[in-house]
Scaffold this active site. Structure first.
Site, PDB file in Angstrom:
ATOM      1  N   LYS A  67      90.602  83.123  12.611  1.00  0.00           N
ATOM      2  CA  LYS A  67      89.971  84.220  12.338  1.00  0.00           C
ATOM      3  C   LYS A  67      88.461  84.194  11.806  1.00  0.00           C
ATOM      4  CE  LYS A  67      94.141  86.742  11.062  1.00  0.00           C
ATOM      5  NZ  LYS A  67      94.986  87.722  10.535  1.00  0.00           N
ATOM      6  N   VAL A 134      94.633  85.814   6.007  1.00  0.00           N
ATOM      7  CA  VAL A 134      94.578  87.166   5.753  1.00  0.00           C
ATOM      8  C   VAL A 134      94.167  87.737   4.453  1.00  0.00           C
ATOM      9  CG1 VAL A 134      97.027  87.386   4.926  1.00  0.00           C
ATOM     10  CG2 VAL A 134      96.331  89.228   6.344  1.00  0.00           C
ATOM     11  N   LYS A 159      89.824  76.340  -1.096  1.00  0.00           N
ATOM     12  CA  LYS A 159      89.964  77.499   0.007  1.00  0.00           C
ATOM     13  C   LYS A 159      89.768  79.084  -0.808  1.00  0.00           C
ATOM     14  CE  LYS A 159      93.059  77.296   3.471  1.00  0.00           C
ATOM     15  NZ  LYS A 159      94.260  76.769   4.028  1.00  0.00           N
TER      16      LYS A 159
END
Ligand code: ATR
Length: 276
Positions: A67, A134, A159
């Site tokens: 993404k 997401v 992350k």
């Protein structure tokens, strides 16, 4: 008329129900088009974007883990994709530019965040588990709604720290403390892949949660994860990710086909049958 071609890029893709969703709508609206799974490696992104540029593909969805990785190959990113630095839908605009959009935020708003009407935006604590593809969209949708106390925890803390670079207002919690921290939360969101059919599951039992907790699982396959089943038994209000999935798909479809497809019971039936 030649058949239009769409698809989803990512890896792994075997769990994706996007072909079911889009091919259902193509049939329903008699659009000559097909939608397929395009499982690729990172170094193949450039080739795929070229195929969009030269008209072999009319549009694609992008899922984990690409993404962010697609962004350098696009001409521009717009709206929620700009806000989240996360692209899940690519189309070609009227000027022939290859555009990165984000329809996950819309999906989250329609499928979950928009339903949170009785919450205290200032005080309620929200814990997001996971810092994958997401999560930026979840953080953005919640902050747009006005929530102020957003916590995030991920097994790999780097992350989570990366997401905090874009959304400095979030607080990071250690993964090994989530069971304890969960006890004071008003909303918990599972944005990890834990609970997904055939995959790993939470090791934590999550005892002592608030009675009025809302639990949202981004996973929709199975329809009820073992966490949802367990919490439901304890009387906790739960949601799965199915509506978010369908709404993000609806917005992608309308970007590509300039037609807003209907979300009806027949569609739900087709998807649930697929989940089985
Ligand atoms: P990606 O991380 O490649 O974007 P994702 O499916 O969007 O993929 O996210 C997977 C999420 O589930 C990540 O937050 C991942 O945690 P890590 O970043 O530490 O990998 C989380 N996850 C997957 N398996 C897990 C496990 N067994 N325990 C805890 N978290 C897990």
């Amino acid at each position: 008329m030649i058949e239009k071609k769409f698809g989803i890029i990512g890896k792994p893709l075997s769990h994706s129900l996007s072909p079911t969703l889009h091919n259902f709508w193509f049939r329903q609206y008699k659009i000559k088009a097909s939608y397929s799974l395009i499982e690729i490696e990172l170094n193949e992104i450039e080739t795929i974007i070229k195929e969009i540029r030269n008209g072999k593909l009319q549009g694609i969805n992008v899922t984990v883990p690409y993404k962010q990785a697609v962004i350098p190959y696009l001409d521009l990113i717009v709206d929620d994709a700009k806000e989240t630095f996360s692209v899940n839908t690519i189309n070609v605009n009227e000027e022939g530019k290859v555009v990165g959009n984000n329809t996950d935020v819309y999906g989250l708003e329609q499928g979950f965040v928009g339903k949170l009407d009785n919450q205290n935006l200032e005080k309620d604590k929200i814990l997001i588990l996971g810092a994958g593809g997401v999560t930026p969209s979840i953080v953005y949708a919640l902050s747009k709604k006005g929530f102020k106390k957003i916590f995030i925890s991920n097994r790999t803390i780097e992350k989570a720290e990366n997401i905090k670079k874009k959304f400095s207002f979030i607080e990071i919690l250690k993964w090994d403390s989530i069971e304890e921290e969960a006890k004071s939360m008003d909303i918990i969101i599972n944005a990890t892949s834990l609970g997904l059919k055939g995959g790993n599951d939470f090791k934590q039992d999550f005892k002592g949660l608030k009675n009025n907790l809302i639990y949202y699982d981004i996973v929709y396959n199975p329809e009820e994860t073992s966490m949802i089943k367990k919490l439901k038994k304890r009387g906790i209000k739960t949601f799965n990710g199915l509506e978010m999935f369908v709404y993000q798909g609806q917005k992608s479809f309308s970007l590509w086909n300039k037609h807003n497809p209907e979300l009806d019971d027949k569609l739900k039936h087709v998807i649930l049958k697929q989940i089985g």
